[in-house]
Scaffold this active site. Structure first.
Site, PDB file in Angstrom:
ATOM      1  N   SER A 178       0.816  -1.216   0.000  1.00 26.61           N
ATOM      2  CA  SER A 178       0.000   0.000   0.000  1.00 26.61           C
ATOM      3  C   SER A 178       0.847   1.261   0.000  1.00 26.61           C
ATOM      4  CB  SER A 178      -0.931   0.008   1.218  1.00 26.61           C
ATOM      5  OG  SER A 178      -1.820  -1.092   1.178  1.00 26.61           O
ATOM      6  N   LYS A 179       0.252   2.362  -0.447  1.00 25.54           N
ATOM      7  CA  LYS A 179       0.933   3.655  -0.437  1.00 25.54           C
ATOM      8  C   LYS A 179       1.268   4.047   1.001  1.00 25.54           C
ATOM      9  CE  LYS A 179      -1.844   6.504  -2.417  1.00 25.54           C
ATOM     10  NZ  LYS A 179      -2.512   7.535  -3.247  1.00 25.54           N
TER      11      LYS A 179
END
Length: 322
Positions: free
Chosen positions: A170-171
């Site tokens: 994920s970011k």
């Protein structure tokens, strides 16, 4: 001459008569010796001028000529502190000298990693992440260790990156946001993560919570997460290979649950494993449609409160194991 006299005087008369011829040879030898002596004197006269620069070299071990080598090593030290420590062992071995650039490169990458992590944290702070524990955890965990080497240069960009098996890491902004929502300023005892992936979010959670339980349904990713976390020597993470939709009833209740995959709803089993006052953060929505980051708080044994927050995009939450 009798035999007895010959033994006492071995030279015959002819030998005595030839003796006067030998002084010429001795004179020649003396002349040659004199010439050689003069040549040695001439050479000796020239030696002090030529030898005088060598005198400091004999004193070099106390800081003379040989001090130049450490000086050159110190000039390279700022770019590669690790390489400077290894320089005395290098000596004149070619193998050691050829290894020095690799050490310098590794040191430079480590320093760069720290700097870019700090810049990443500054961006997170500017975007609204305020919990100092979350910011410190994001700064401490080296994200580049959890992605493929070919993607390491992008590790601190605010982007999701592929980790194989149709999954992503994920970011950073989403990781920080979800953990901050789950913590809500509280001291977290037990946290459950659904979707270990490469192990990055679990590593960040481990610096915010006392104990972290993480489930991964894809066996190769489960194994990869173990390998990624091993060098960090994180003592409070427990990885499990299994179906994340089922959760871990044996370890419940949890103060917080973080789901790193999107389902059409939050599985009932996970809601039941949330402690009273606990918080669950998950993306909810269709894979091809809109997904919304959702916060669920358990306010009573049979009551939950839901808040819909940010638009996000996650891989789908699936059941079973592979």
């Amino acid at each position: 001459m009798s035999g007895e006299r010959a033994k006492r005087f071995p030279l015959a008369l002819e030998d005595l008569k030839r003796e006067p011829r030998k002084p010429e040879g001795r004179v020649a030898e003396r002349q040659a010796a004199g010439d050689a002596a003069r040549q040695r004197l001439t050479a000796a006269a020239a030696v002090p001028a030529a030898a005088s620069p060598i005198v400091p070299e004999r004193r070099a071990p106390h800081g003379g000529v040989f001090a130049a080598k450490p000086a050159r090593a110190k000039q390279h030290a700022p770019a590669a502190p690790g390489a400077a420590k290894r320089a005395p062992q290098g000596g004149a071995k070619q193998g050691d000298r050829s290894a020095a650039p690799n050490v310098a490169l590794s040191g430079a990458l480590a320093l760069t990693s720290e700097r870019v992590r700090e810049r990443m944290v500054e961006r997170l702070r500017a975007n609204g992440v305020a919990d100092p524990r979350v910011l410190a955890a994001m700064s401490a965990v080296p994200r580049h260790m959890f992605v493929d080497p070919g993607l390491a240069a992008q590790a601190y960009e605010d982007a999701a990156l592929p980790i194989g098996h149709q999954q992503t890491i994920s970011k950073p902004s989403v990781v920080a946001r979800m953990i901050e929502l789950a913590a809500a300023g509280r001291a977290l005892e037990r946290v459950l993560e659904i979707g270990t992936g490469c192990g990055y979010q679990a590593a960040v959670l481990s610096r915010v919570a006392r104990d972290v339980y993480s489930i991964e349904r894809v066996k190769p990713l489960y194994e990869r997460a173990k390998l990624n976390l091993r060098p960090l020597r994180v003592p409070n993470i427990r990885l499990h290979y299994g179906d994340g939709r089922v959760g871990l009833p044996a370890a419940a209740p949890f103060d917080a649950i973080v789901i790193a995959a999107a389902g059409l709803d939050v599985p009932r089993a996970l809601l039941e494993q949330l402690a009273i006052g606990g918080r669950l953060v998950a993306p909810v929505g269709e894979q091809a449609g809109e997904q919304v980051l959702t916060l669920v708080e358990r306010v009573a044994p049979a009551q939950w409160r839901e808040s819909r927050l940010d638009r996000v995009f996650f891989v789908p939450l699936k059941s079973g194991v592979i």
